[in-house]
Design a protein around this motif. Structure first.
Motif, PDB file in Angstrom:
ATOM      1  N   ALA A  53       0.839  -1.250   0.133  1.00 33.32           N
ATOM      2  CA  ALA A  53       0.006  -0.037  -0.135  1.00 33.32           C
ATOM      3  C   ALA A  53       0.591   1.171   0.020  1.00 33.32           C
ATOM      4  CB  ALA A  53      -0.851   0.102   1.196  1.00 33.32           C
ATOM      5  N   ALA A  54       1.862   1.265   0.839  1.00 33.11           N
ATOM      6  CA  ALA A  54       2.712   2.533   0.923  1.00 33.11           C
ATOM      7  C   ALA A  54       3.484   2.845  -0.402  1.00 33.11           C
ATOM      8  CB  ALA A  54       3.720   2.122   2.108  1.00 33.11           C
ATOM      9  N   ASN A  55       3.890   1.735  -0.993  1.00 33.43           N
ATOM     10  CA  ASN A  55       4.700   1.780  -2.370  1.00 33.43           C
ATOM     11  C   ASN A  55       3.934   2.114  -3.463  1.00 33.43           C
ATOM     12  OD1 ASN A  55       7.467   1.414  -1.811  1.00 33.43           O
ATOM     13  ND2 ASN A  55       6.609  -0.369  -0.854  1.00 33.43           N
ATOM     14  N   LEU A  56       2.539   1.625  -3.469  1.00 40.23           N
ATOM     15  CA  LEU A  56       1.439   1.704  -4.504  1.00 40.23           C
ATOM     16  C   LEU A  56       1.422   3.501  -4.371  1.00 40.23           C
ATOM     17  CD1 LEU A  56      -0.415   1.027  -6.625  1.00 40.23           C
ATOM     18  CD2 LEU A  56      -2.036   0.245  -4.638  1.00 40.23           C
ATOM     19  N   GLY A  68       1.358   9.894 -16.564  1.00 40.49           N
ATOM     20  CA  GLY A  68       1.202   8.481 -17.022  1.00 40.49           C
ATOM     21  C   GLY A  68      -0.173   8.066 -16.283  1.00 40.49           C
ATOM     22  N   ASP A  69      -0.386   6.771 -16.983  1.00 43.76           N
ATOM     23  CA  ASP A  69      -1.504   6.024 -16.519  1.00 43.76           C
ATOM     24  C   ASP A  69      -1.290   5.171 -15.124  1.00 43.76           C
ATOM     25  OD1 ASP A  69      -3.961   4.514 -16.387  1.00 43.76           O
ATOM     26  OD2 ASP A  69      -3.323   3.048 -18.071  1.00 43.76           O
ATOM     27  N   THR A  70      -2.032   5.146 -14.289  1.00 42.08           N
ATOM     28  CA  THR A  70      -1.886   4.476 -13.008  1.00 42.08           C
ATOM     29  C   THR A  70      -2.496   3.153 -12.673  1.00 42.08           C
ATOM     30  OG1 THR A  70      -3.630   5.706 -12.030  1.00 42.08           O
ATOM     31  CG2 THR A  70      -1.444   6.911 -11.681  1.00 42.08           C
ATOM     32  N   SER A  71      -3.366   2.965 -13.934  1.00 44.39           N
ATOM     33  CA  SER A  71      -4.288   1.574 -13.802  1.00 44.39           C
ATOM     34  C   SER A  71      -3.217   0.402 -13.788  1.00 44.39           C
ATOM     35  CB  SER A  71      -5.005   1.669 -14.734  1.00 44.39           C
ATOM     36  OG  SER A  71      -4.480   1.282 -16.182  1.00 44.39           O
ATOM     37  N   LYS A  72      -2.010   0.605 -14.422  1.00 39.88           N
ATOM     38  CA  LYS A  72      -1.005  -0.574 -14.711  1.00 39.88           C
ATOM     39  C   LYS A  72      -0.423  -0.936 -13.143  1.00 39.88           C
ATOM     40  CE  LYS A  72       2.948  -2.305 -16.784  1.00 39.88           C
ATOM     41  NZ  LYS A  72       4.191  -1.850 -17.575  1.00 39.88           N
ATOM     42  N   LEU A  73       0.019   0.400 -12.536  1.00 40.68           N
ATOM     43  CA  LEU A  73       0.259   0.197 -11.222  1.00 40.68           C
ATOM     44  C   LEU A  73      -0.595  -0.445 -10.184  1.00 40.68           C
ATOM     45  CD1 LEU A  73       1.978   3.740 -10.931  1.00 40.68           C
ATOM     46  CD2 LEU A  73       3.357   1.501 -11.337  1.00 40.68           C
ATOM     47  N   VAL A  74      -1.886  -0.218 -10.315  1.00 41.60           N
ATOM     48  CA  VAL A  74      -2.829  -0.806  -9.276  1.00 41.60           C
ATOM     49  C   VAL A  74      -2.884  -2.260  -9.807  1.00 41.60           C
ATOM     50  CG1 VAL A  74      -5.256  -0.845  -8.825  1.00 41.60           C
ATOM     51  CG2 VAL A  74      -4.165   1.292  -8.998  1.00 41.60           C
ATOM     52  N   LYS A  75      -2.834  -2.772 -10.937  1.00 43.52           N
ATOM     53  CA  LYS A  75      -2.955  -4.197 -11.247  1.00 43.52           C
ATOM     54  C   LYS A  75      -1.724  -4.719 -10.877  1.00 43.52           C
ATOM     55  CE  LYS A  75      -3.373  -7.133 -15.279  1.00 43.52           C
ATOM     56  NZ  LYS A  75      -3.345  -7.292 -16.852  1.00 43.52           N
ATOM     57  N   GLU A  76      -0.654  -4.090 -11.011  1.00 44.87           N
ATOM     58  CA  GLU A  76       0.713  -5.077 -10.356  1.00 44.87           C
ATOM     59  C   GLU A  76       0.603  -5.198  -9.008  1.00 44.87           C
ATOM     60  OE1 GLU A  76       4.066  -2.519 -11.517  1.00 44.87           O
ATOM     61  OE2 GLU A  76       3.758  -3.143 -13.654  1.00 44.87           O
ATOM     62  N   ALA A  77       0.220  -3.888  -8.320  1.00 45.61           N
ATOM     63  CA  ALA A  77       0.061  -4.356  -6.555  1.00 45.61           C
ATOM     64  C   ALA A  77      -0.882  -5.385  -6.243  1.00 45.61           C
ATOM     65  CB  ALA A  77      -0.494  -2.890  -6.136  1.00 45.61           C
ATOM     66  N   ILE A  78      -2.228  -5.448  -7.157  1.00 42.93           N
ATOM     67  CA  ILE A  78      -2.981  -6.640  -6.802  1.00 42.93           C
ATOM     68  C   ILE A  78      -2.466  -7.861  -7.124  1.00 42.93           C
ATOM     69  CG2 ILE A  78      -5.276  -7.419  -7.582  1.00 42.93           C
ATOM     70  CD1 ILE A  78      -6.272  -4.620  -8.037  1.00 42.93           C
ATOM     71  N   GLU A  79      -1.749  -8.043  -8.146  1.00 36.55           N
ATOM     72  CA  GLU A  79      -0.918  -9.189  -8.352  1.00 36.55           C
ATOM     73  C   GLU A  79       0.014  -9.516  -7.108  1.00 36.55           C
ATOM     74  OE1 GLU A  79       0.513  -8.752 -12.306  1.00 36.55           O
ATOM     75  OE2 GLU A  79      -1.308  -8.863 -13.053  1.00 36.55           O
ATOM     76  N   LEU A  80       0.752  -8.613  -6.772  1.00 35.93           N
ATOM     77  CA  LEU A  80       1.681  -8.866  -5.790  1.00 35.93           C
ATOM     78  C   LEU A  80       0.900  -9.306  -4.521  1.00 35.93           C
ATOM     79  CD1 LEU A  80       4.252  -5.841  -5.504  1.00 35.93           C
ATOM     80  CD2 LEU A  80       4.707  -8.120  -5.566  1.00 35.93           C
ATOM     81  N   LEU A  81      -0.118  -8.694  -4.004  1.00 37.79           N
ATOM     82  CA  LEU A  81      -0.990  -9.235  -2.911  1.00 37.79           C
ATOM     83  C   LEU A  81      -1.471 -10.665  -3.175  1.00 37.79           C
ATOM     84  CD1 LEU A  81      -2.747  -5.970  -2.190  1.00 37.79           C
ATOM     85  CD2 LEU A  81      -0.983  -7.084  -0.716  1.00 37.79           C
ATOM     86  N   VAL A  82      -2.083 -10.947  -4.376  1.00 31.73           N
ATOM     87  CA  VAL A  82      -2.342 -12.251  -4.525  1.00 31.73           C
ATOM     88  C   VAL A  82      -1.405 -13.337  -4.650  1.00 31.73           C
ATOM     89  CG1 VAL A  82      -3.410 -13.727  -6.407  1.00 31.73           C
ATOM     90  CG2 VAL A  82      -4.543 -11.794  -5.986  1.00 31.73           C
ATOM     91  N   LYS A  83      -0.061 -12.891  -5.207  1.00 36.23           N
ATOM     92  CA  LYS A  83       1.088 -13.896  -5.243  1.00 36.23           C
ATOM     93  C   LYS A  83       1.572 -14.200  -3.838  1.00 36.23           C
ATOM     94  CE  LYS A  83       4.195 -13.352  -8.365  1.00 36.23           C
ATOM     95  NZ  LYS A  83       5.419 -12.681  -9.093  1.00 36.23           N
TER      96      LYS A  83
END
Length: 85
Positions: A53-56, A68-83
């Protein structure tokens, strides 16, 4: 990037793990050991979520400021949490 709060959480986790090892050496009942291991897992999950959350937040602000487009960052953060689970 990594706050003292997060570092302190990990230090507490480290202490919990040492305590679990001590419980094992003392032949404590498996229910107690498993209970403590579950607490460690939950604490680790909370630390992961806090770090992501802090890094996101930081990355989103930087990306937005750069136009830039921030949607990719949110997707990457979700993937990190799921992984991490």
């Amino acid at each position: 990037m990594y706050t003292e709060e997060v570092k302190n959480r990990l230090k507490r986790l480290e202490g919990q793990v040492r305590g679990i090892l001590r419980m094992m050496e003392e032949e404590k009942h498996c229910k107690e050991v498993v209970s403590q291991l579950a607490a460690v897992r939950n604490a680790a999950d909370r630390a992961i979520a806090t770090i992501v959350a802090a890094n996101l937040e930081k990355c989103i602000v930087e990306e937005r400021d750069a136009g830039g487009d921030t949607s990719k960052l949110v997707k990457e953060a979700i993937e990190l949490l799921v992984k991490s689970r």
